[in-house]
Design an enzyme around this catalytic site. Structure first.
Site, short mmCIF file in Angstrom:
data_model
loop_
_atom_site.label_atom_id
_atom_site.label_comp_id
_atom_site.label_asym_id
_atom_site.label_seq_id
_atom_site.Cartn_x
_atom_site.Cartn_y
_atom_site.Cartn_z
N LEU A 1 -0.25 60.64 83.82
CA LEU A 1 1.20 60.55 82.99
C LEU A 1 1.69 61.89 83.06
O LEU A 1 0.94 62.87 82.96
CB LEU A 1 0.92 60.06 81.63
CG LEU A 1 0.10 58.55 81.64
CD1 LEU A 1 0.05 58.35 80.03
CD2 LEU A 1 1.18 57.56 82.16
N ASP B 1 1.12 65.25 87.84
CA ASP B 1 -0.14 64.36 87.33
C ASP B 1 -0.71 63.40 88.06
O ASP B 1 0.13 62.46 88.10
CB ASP B 1 -0.31 64.11 86.11
CG ASP B 1 -1.59 63.86 85.21
OD1 ASP B 1 -2.42 63.37 86.38
OD2 ASP B 1 -1.89 64.07 84.28
N HIS C 1 23.44 35.33 62.24
CA HIS C 1 24.47 34.49 62.95
C HIS C 1 25.73 34.48 62.21
O HIS C 1 25.57 34.29 61.01
CB HIS C 1 24.34 33.08 63.41
CG HIS C 1 22.85 33.41 64.54
ND1 HIS C 1 22.04 32.28 64.61
CD2 HIS C 1 22.76 34.22 65.40
CE1 HIS C 1 21.32 32.61 65.81
NE2 HIS C 1 21.62 33.65 66.18
N ASN D 1 -4.40 61.98 84.05
CA ASN D 1 -4.17 60.48 83.49
C ASN D 1 -3.23 59.78 84.20
O ASN D 1 -2.81 59.00 83.62
CB ASN D 1 -4.16 60.49 82.30
CG ASN D 1 -3.00 61.24 81.43
OD1 ASN D 1 -2.25 61.83 82.36
ND2 ASN D 1 -2.83 61.14 80.28
N GLU E 1 3.20 64.71 81.24
CA GLU E 1 3.28 65.15 79.75
C GLU E 1 3.57 66.42 79.65
O GLU E 1 3.87 67.27 80.73
CB GLU E 1 2.07 64.70 79.27
CG GLU E 1 1.48 63.36 79.37
CD GLU E 1 0.04 62.96 79.07
OE1 GLU E 1 -0.20 62.07 78.27
OE2 GLU E 1 -0.78 63.80 79.55
N HIS F 1 23.35 41.15 70.87
CA HIS F 1 23.12 40.18 69.78
C HIS F 1 21.97 40.20 69.16
O HIS F 1 21.53 40.35 68.15
CB HIS F 1 23.36 38.89 70.61
CG HIS F 1 23.19 37.69 69.53
ND1 HIS F 1 24.50 37.00 69.22
CD2 HIS F 1 21.97 37.27 69.19
CE1 HIS F 1 23.68 36.01 68.22
NE2 HIS F 1 22.32 35.97 68.32
N GLU F 2 20.72 40.57 70.02
CA GLU F 2 19.62 40.30 69.70
C GLU F 2 18.96 41.60 69.01
O GLU F 2 18.23 41.71 67.90
CB GLU F 2 18.38 40.13 70.81
CG GLU F 2 18.69 38.96 71.68
CD GLU F 2 18.54 37.60 71.02
OE1 GLU F 2 19.26 36.70 71.38
OE2 GLU F 2 18.21 37.66 69.89
N GLU G 1 2.98 69.91 81.99
CA GLU G 1 2.40 69.71 83.30
C GLU G 1 3.75 69.36 84.26
O GLU G 1 4.67 69.03 83.71
CB GLU G 1 1.86 68.21 83.30
CG GLU G 1 0.65 68.15 82.57
CD GLU G 1 0.01 66.56 82.56
OE1 GLU G 1 -1.36 66.50 82.34
OE2 GLU G 1 0.75 65.77 82.82
N HIS H 1 20.26 41.27 65.52
CA HIS H 1 19.15 40.67 64.40
C HIS H 1 18.10 41.68 64.17
O HIS H 1 17.99 41.86 62.93
CB HIS H 1 18.45 39.54 64.95
CG HIS H 1 19.24 38.33 65.51
ND1 HIS H 1 20.18 37.65 64.42
CD2 HIS H 1 19.44 37.61 66.45
CE1 HIS H 1 20.63 36.68 64.97
NE2 HIS H 1 20.37 36.69 66.16
#
Length: 600
Positions: free
Chosen positions: A404, A412, A341, A402, A406, A331-332, A409, A335
């Site tokens: 993360l 990490d 609605h 870092n 990525e 529903h959201e 890699e 929107h």
């Protein structure tokens, strides 16, 4: 004895009617116990996946057989799906788990034209399906050594007596009523429903309240919900792909408020300044367990998809029924995609975009919603949802150290001083040359476990423990002892890894004080009526031969009243296949008490 049976008919024709049980979906007033039987197998020579691409299960609903066809939802996750959570000391940890061989399916009931199903097959079958216009839920029962599931209508889940829940959106999409008038007059044909294909890369954030509430079950709960949202949007030709999941395990990154409009704005600001810099996506939804003011359970900005701040929605986890939360999110998201609605002029008073959540929740869009969406595509031409997700959708270039994972890699783990992951070379963000594995039941400290290490313990005495092979991180395929091997001190015989005996079936039906009824109770199965029979052929009930009476209706009693013949009227009250019916004999698929050496 016949008099006892007649009394039983009066007292126990519908043993589950009015009975209740607490399940994951809530307190259920009336349910059936079913034993789904898998009726498909992987063809010879085919590569064995943990979860097959297509499966079929057979069980009974309201005493009638149904066949549930399932197909894996291969579009559930993006190719670059990633997850972020936080370590106990607050460090951000992002991973890219393999999700190709997942366990989330869409499906249908055979010979039901308007049937749908959204099912998790991770640990048994869990989800919902439509049958003859009614919404049913299914989930495994936590019984020892059992494949039992509960099936129940949505209406039989207890709901709190309170004001109807509703969406908090009050803004209007369009400056005039013209789109509403056009939409209300719209008779949607199959041709008109062929909207252009669009792709929404969805990011979901679960706040700390959600993590506290669901713990380790949060991820599968989210995946099951998104699987249902994906299915709902198929009718609009919109592919909803989960690209990112962020779980706020330690603390929240925004201070959620009970005022839903404030929380939506805070989340939008965080998405624009933090989340979009971390992962490219089209729309973000916040799942929260906070109680919003009034009856509000969700809120979103209208016609906002692709906007850096406003392409957001918030969903309150106010019920344990996963389907309801999925419909609120759909529903959201509607929107965000330009839908207002539904008003009185729409052709559906209880569709997805109704301002008030309906019981049961609808999975259909109204003609108004289709008109709004089509007008939104034309008027706004949102560019971010035009293309499918690319193989790698990371915005910033990779930086080793870092934490993360990525592009380019293999791992990490942070700086060399802080790295706690022994498989990873923190200087190069590559795995050490000696690394054999990173995860799996047979992986330990980056190497394969030694051959013989138990990776899957036996569930029952009919199951076989699986051991590592020293050649793979994965545990070997589950296997079990041959069918017909004696078990439970010769009270039963093994059947497909379990040891089905009447005593445990009575326990599952009538509780811990139940046991098997006296032999005389089973003589009623020679009647061949709708209550007592062995088989049903061409709508005719076939009576049990005298030697087969213990393969028909199961009779139980209570340890404090052994003269009572108690039975369950539903299909689950029949003696289970593979159950011992006499020395050296078991019930076969035709409900005959057959020699254990030939019954299978």
């Amino acid at each position: 004895m016949i008099e006892v049976l007649l009394v039983t008919i009066c007292l126990a024709v519908f043993p589950y009617q009015g009975s209740s049980i607490i399940l994951e979906s809530g307190n259920v007033n009336d349910y059936e116990v079913v034993y789904p039987r898998k009726v498909t197998a992987v063809p010879k020579g085919a590569v064995q996946q943990k979860y097959e691409d297509a499966m079929q299960y057979e069980f009974k609903v309201n005493g009638e057989p149904v066949v549930l066809h399932l197909e894996k939802n291969k579009e559930l996750f993006s190719e670059d799906y990633s997850e972020t959570h936080y370590s106990p000391d607050g460090r951000e940890i992002t991973t890219y788990p393999s999700v190709e061989d997942h366990c989330y399916y869409h499906g249908r009931i055979q010979n039901e034209a308007d049937s749908t199903a959204s099912i998790s097959a991770c640990n048994g079958l869990k989800g919902h399906f439509k049958l003859q216009g009614e919404t049913y839920l299914i989930e495994p029962l936590k019984l020892p050594d059992s494949e039992a599931h509960a099936v129940f209508k949505y209406e039989n889940v207890e709901k709190e007596e309170e004001a109807p829940k509703m969406c908090g959106v009050t803004e209007t999409n369009w400056k005039s009523d013209e789109p509403i008038k056009k939409a209300s007059q719209l008779v949607v044909t199959a041709e008109q429903q062929r909207f252009p294909r669009r792709y929404v890369k969805l990011a979901i954030v679960a706040d700390h309240r959600m993590y506290t509430k669901h713990k380790k079950n949060l991820k599968p709960w989210v995946f099951q919900m998104v699987n249902s949202v994906h299915q709902i949007y198929r009718s609009m030709n919109v592919l909803i792909a989960l690209v990112y999941l962020n779980i706020w395990k330690k603390n929240d990154k925004i201070t959620a408020q009970s005022a839903s409009n404030v929380t939506l704005d805070l989340f939008g600001n965080w998405r624009e300044t933090v989340l979009l810099k971390r992962k490219r996506h089209d729309c973000a939804q916040l799942l929260t367990a906070i109680d919003f003011d009034g009856p509000t359970i969700g809120r979103a900005h209208v016609s906002s998809v692709c906007d850096p701040k406003r392409s957001t929605g918030i969903v309150q986890n106010y019920t344990e029924i996963n389907l309801v939360n999925a419909v609120i999110m759909a529903h959201e998201l509607g929107h965000n995609l330009g839908m207002d609605h539904d008003g009185n002029q729409c052709n559906c008073h209880a569709c997805i975009m109704s301002a008030v959540i309906n019981n049961p929740p609808s999975e259909r869009f109204s003609g108004c919603s289709m008109g709004y969406y089509q007008t939104f595509l034309t008027a706004y031409n949102p560019q971010c949802i035009l293309n499918a997700l690319s193989k790698r959708d990371i915005i910033t270039p990779p930086v080793c150290g870092n934490e993360l994972l990525e592009e380019g890699e293999e791992c990490d783990c942070g700086s060399p001083e802080n790295c706690q992951y022994q498989c990873c070379n923190a200087t190069t963000c590559k795995l050490h040359s000696w690394v054999e594995c990173e995860s799996g039941e047979c992986c330990e400290q980056c190497r394969f476990k030694k051959a013989g290490a138990v990776c899957r313990a036996a569930r029952t005495e009919c199951d076989i423990p699986e051991n590592c092979t020293d050649q793979s991180a994965d545990c070997p395929t589950d296997s079990f002892h041959r069918n017909g091997q004696p078990c439970l001190y010769n009270h039963g015989y093994c059947y497909n890894g379990n040891c089905p005996v009447m005593h445990y079936q009575c326990y599952g039906l009538f509780g811990p004080n139940a046991t098997v009824g006296q032999d005389g109770c089973f003589d009623a199965n020679d009647r061949g009526d709708e209550y007592f029979y062995c088989r049903k052929e061409n709508e005719k009930y076939i009576p049990c031969a005298q030697e087969d009476v213990k393969c028909g209706r199961l009779f139980c009693t209570y340890i404090y009243d052994i003269n009572l013949c108690r039975y369950d009227y539903s299909a689950n009250g029949m003696v289970a296949q593979g159950t011992k019916c006499a020395d050296g004999k078991v019930c076969n698929s035709n409900r005959q008490c057959a020699d254990v050496n030939t019954a299978y």
